[in-house]
Scaffold this motif. Sequence first.
Motif, PDB file in Angstrom:
ATOM      1  N   ASN A  10       4.552  -1.524   1.343  1.00  0.00           N
ATOM      2  CA  ASN A  10       4.090  -0.238   0.828  1.00  0.00           C
ATOM      3  C   ASN A  10       3.611   0.677   1.950  1.00  0.00           C
ATOM      4  O   ASN A  10       3.705   1.895   1.837  1.00  0.00           O
ATOM      5  CB  ASN A  10       2.972  -0.460  -0.195  1.00  0.00           C
ATOM      6  CG  ASN A  10       3.513  -1.031  -1.495  1.00  0.00           C
ATOM      7  OD1 ASN A  10       4.622  -0.708  -1.913  1.00  0.00           O
ATOM      8  ND2 ASN A  10       2.738  -1.900  -2.131  1.00  0.00           N
ATOM      9  N   LEU A  11       3.104   0.098   3.036  1.00  0.00           N
ATOM     10  CA  LEU A  11       2.725   0.918   4.181  1.00  0.00           C
ATOM     11  C   LEU A  11       3.962   1.607   4.748  1.00  0.00           C
ATOM     12  O   LEU A  11       3.939   2.810   5.034  1.00  0.00           O
ATOM     13  CB  LEU A  11       2.073   0.057   5.263  1.00  0.00           C
ATOM     14  CG  LEU A  11       1.798   0.787   6.592  1.00  0.00           C
ATOM     15  CD1 LEU A  11       0.738   1.860   6.399  1.00  0.00           C
ATOM     16  CD2 LEU A  11       1.372  -0.204   7.674  1.00  0.00           C
ATOM     17  N   THR A 270      -0.137  -3.827   2.631  1.00  0.00           N
ATOM     18  CA  THR A 270       0.336  -4.464   3.860  1.00  0.00           C
ATOM     19  C   THR A 270       1.077  -5.755   3.563  1.00  0.00           C
ATOM     20  O   THR A 270       0.831  -6.418   2.556  1.00  0.00           O
ATOM     21  CB  THR A 270      -0.832  -4.769   4.806  1.00  0.00           C
ATOM     22  OG1 THR A 270      -1.773  -5.621   4.137  1.00  0.00           O
ATOM     23  CG2 THR A 270      -1.528  -3.484   5.225  1.00  0.00           C
ATOM     24  N   SER A 271       1.992  -6.087   4.451  1.00  0.00           N
ATOM     25  CA  SER A 271       2.769  -7.315   4.327  1.00  0.00           C
ATOM     26  C   SER A 271       2.642  -8.104   5.618  1.00  0.00           C
ATOM     27  O   SER A 271       2.862  -7.575   6.707  1.00  0.00           O
ATOM     28  CB  SER A 271       4.251  -6.979   4.066  1.00  0.00           C
ATOM     29  OG  SER A 271       5.068  -8.111   4.243  1.00  0.00           O
ATOM     30  N   PHE A 272       2.278  -9.360   5.490  1.00  0.00           N
ATOM     31  CA  PHE A 272       2.128 -10.204   6.669  1.00  0.00           C
ATOM     32  C   PHE A 272       3.445 -10.335   7.411  1.00  0.00           C
ATOM     33  O   PHE A 272       3.496 -10.285   8.646  1.00  0.00           O
ATOM     34  CB  PHE A 272       1.621 -11.589   6.259  1.00  0.00           C
ATOM     35  CG  PHE A 272       1.494 -12.542   7.417  1.00  0.00           C
ATOM     36  CD1 PHE A 272       0.408 -12.481   8.273  1.00  0.00           C
ATOM     37  CD2 PHE A 272       2.483 -13.497   7.660  1.00  0.00           C
ATOM     38  CE1 PHE A 272       0.292 -13.355   9.348  1.00  0.00           C
ATOM     39  CE2 PHE A 272       2.376 -14.379   8.735  1.00  0.00           C
ATOM     40  CZ  PHE A 272       1.275 -14.303   9.569  1.00  0.00           C
ATOM     41  N   GLY A 275       4.207  -7.445   9.693  1.00  0.00           N
ATOM     42  CA  GLY A 275       3.292  -7.189  10.795  1.00  0.00           C
ATOM     43  C   GLY A 275       2.489  -5.915  10.614  1.00  0.00           C
ATOM     44  O   GLY A 275       2.098  -5.273  11.603  1.00  0.00           O
ATOM     45  N   ASP A 276       2.217  -5.541   9.357  1.00  0.00           N
ATOM     46  CA  ASP A 276       1.543  -4.272   9.081  1.00  0.00           C
ATOM     47  C   ASP A 276       0.139  -4.192   9.654  1.00  0.00           C
ATOM     48  O   ASP A 276      -0.283  -3.146  10.149  1.00  0.00           O
ATOM     49  CB  ASP A 276       1.489  -4.021   7.571  1.00  0.00           C
ATOM     50  CG  ASP A 276       2.842  -3.660   6.990  1.00  0.00           C
ATOM     51  OD1 ASP A 276       3.650  -3.061   7.730  1.00  0.00           O
ATOM     52  OD2 ASP A 276       3.084  -3.975   5.814  1.00  0.00           O
ATOM     53  N   ASN A 277      -0.617  -5.287   9.573  1.00  0.00           N
ATOM     54  CA  ASN A 277      -1.997  -5.249  10.075  1.00  0.00           C
ATOM     55  C   ASN A 277      -2.033  -4.961  11.567  1.00  0.00           C
ATOM     56  O   ASN A 277      -2.872  -4.184  12.049  1.00  0.00           O
ATOM     57  CB  ASN A 277      -2.698  -6.576   9.772  1.00  0.00           C
ATOM     58  CG  ASN A 277      -3.004  -6.752   8.299  1.00  0.00           C
ATOM     59  OD1 ASN A 277      -3.283  -5.776   7.599  1.00  0.00           O
ATOM     60  ND2 ASN A 277      -2.933  -7.987   7.818  1.00  0.00           N
TER      61      ASN A 277
END
Length: 317
Positions: A10-11, A270-272, A275-277
């Motif tokens: 979504n990011l 975010t999606s792990f 690598g969004d974080n």
Amino acid sequence: MDNNCRGRSNLQSFLDSTTPSVPSHKLPKSCCRALQEQLIGTDSVEFFILGDLWEQYYEWSAYGASVPVCLHNGSTVIQYYVPYLSGVQIYTHKAAAAAASRENSGNKSSGDSEYKKLAGLDAASQGFDLGRENAWRTSEHTRQLYFEFFESCSPYRRIPLLDKVLELAQTYPGLTSFKSTELSPASWMSVAWYPIYHIPTTPSVKELSVCFLTYHSLSSLFQDHIKGSMANDLGFIRAGKNGTKSEKKNYMSLPPFGLATYKLQGSLWTSFESGDNERINSLFSTASSWLKQLKAQHHDFNFFTTHCVSMRCLPCW
């Protein structure tokens, strides 16, 4: 699961949906001698007009930008965000400004020569080294502040971005007339995105209340650098809106070089795997460093920073 929920987070959806795509123009390579070595394989320098940039926010300012958001249950809603002009600093080249002044005083030949030299966007003379990690460094003695604005009102008292720009342009006409090649690499803007509603309506989903700040360069010098280091990493490059391949070639996207979030909670955005974080941290760090180097007091950034601790954020104003 909705097919729209596959392939990107979504990011990424938000960034893809809110990155402006502006009509592009070209200057002959011969007009940009200082960049000839960097422009290998190209015959011209791409630029855009600020007025065209603000025009891209016309529909978004009137109706909100639509962002497909995949919920945890696999369904998709369209979240609408209204853009506000959060901050902007427009710098011109000092010598170019002096050249223009001399032209107005009658010394046209000298001024014209100096202006053409600066039109080359000499990265070294502007205090930038695109080949190093500190590519965002700026040099105070080579730039002149033309205009700056930092919004400090509550979101409920703001007017949409395009309306605000047109209001400010009555006093500072360069806001709509400048070309990106006429601006120092220190020129930038920030857009605050606040959610207004989503379709279809669903039971209260607190994670849909997240707000964003995006930071965009207004200078031609940084566009290729940003697209290479930021856009490709984020996995998106937005082309012309609903255009054919030939039409898209006449547009250039302006992906953000910095980002800040407010009320970003949980894992909806975010999606792990994506690598969004890490990307959020990198973009946030870049925005913070940029503001510090320019000694800019950006009210929205300060609010986002001081009101969000360990992903627990206080309510909006």
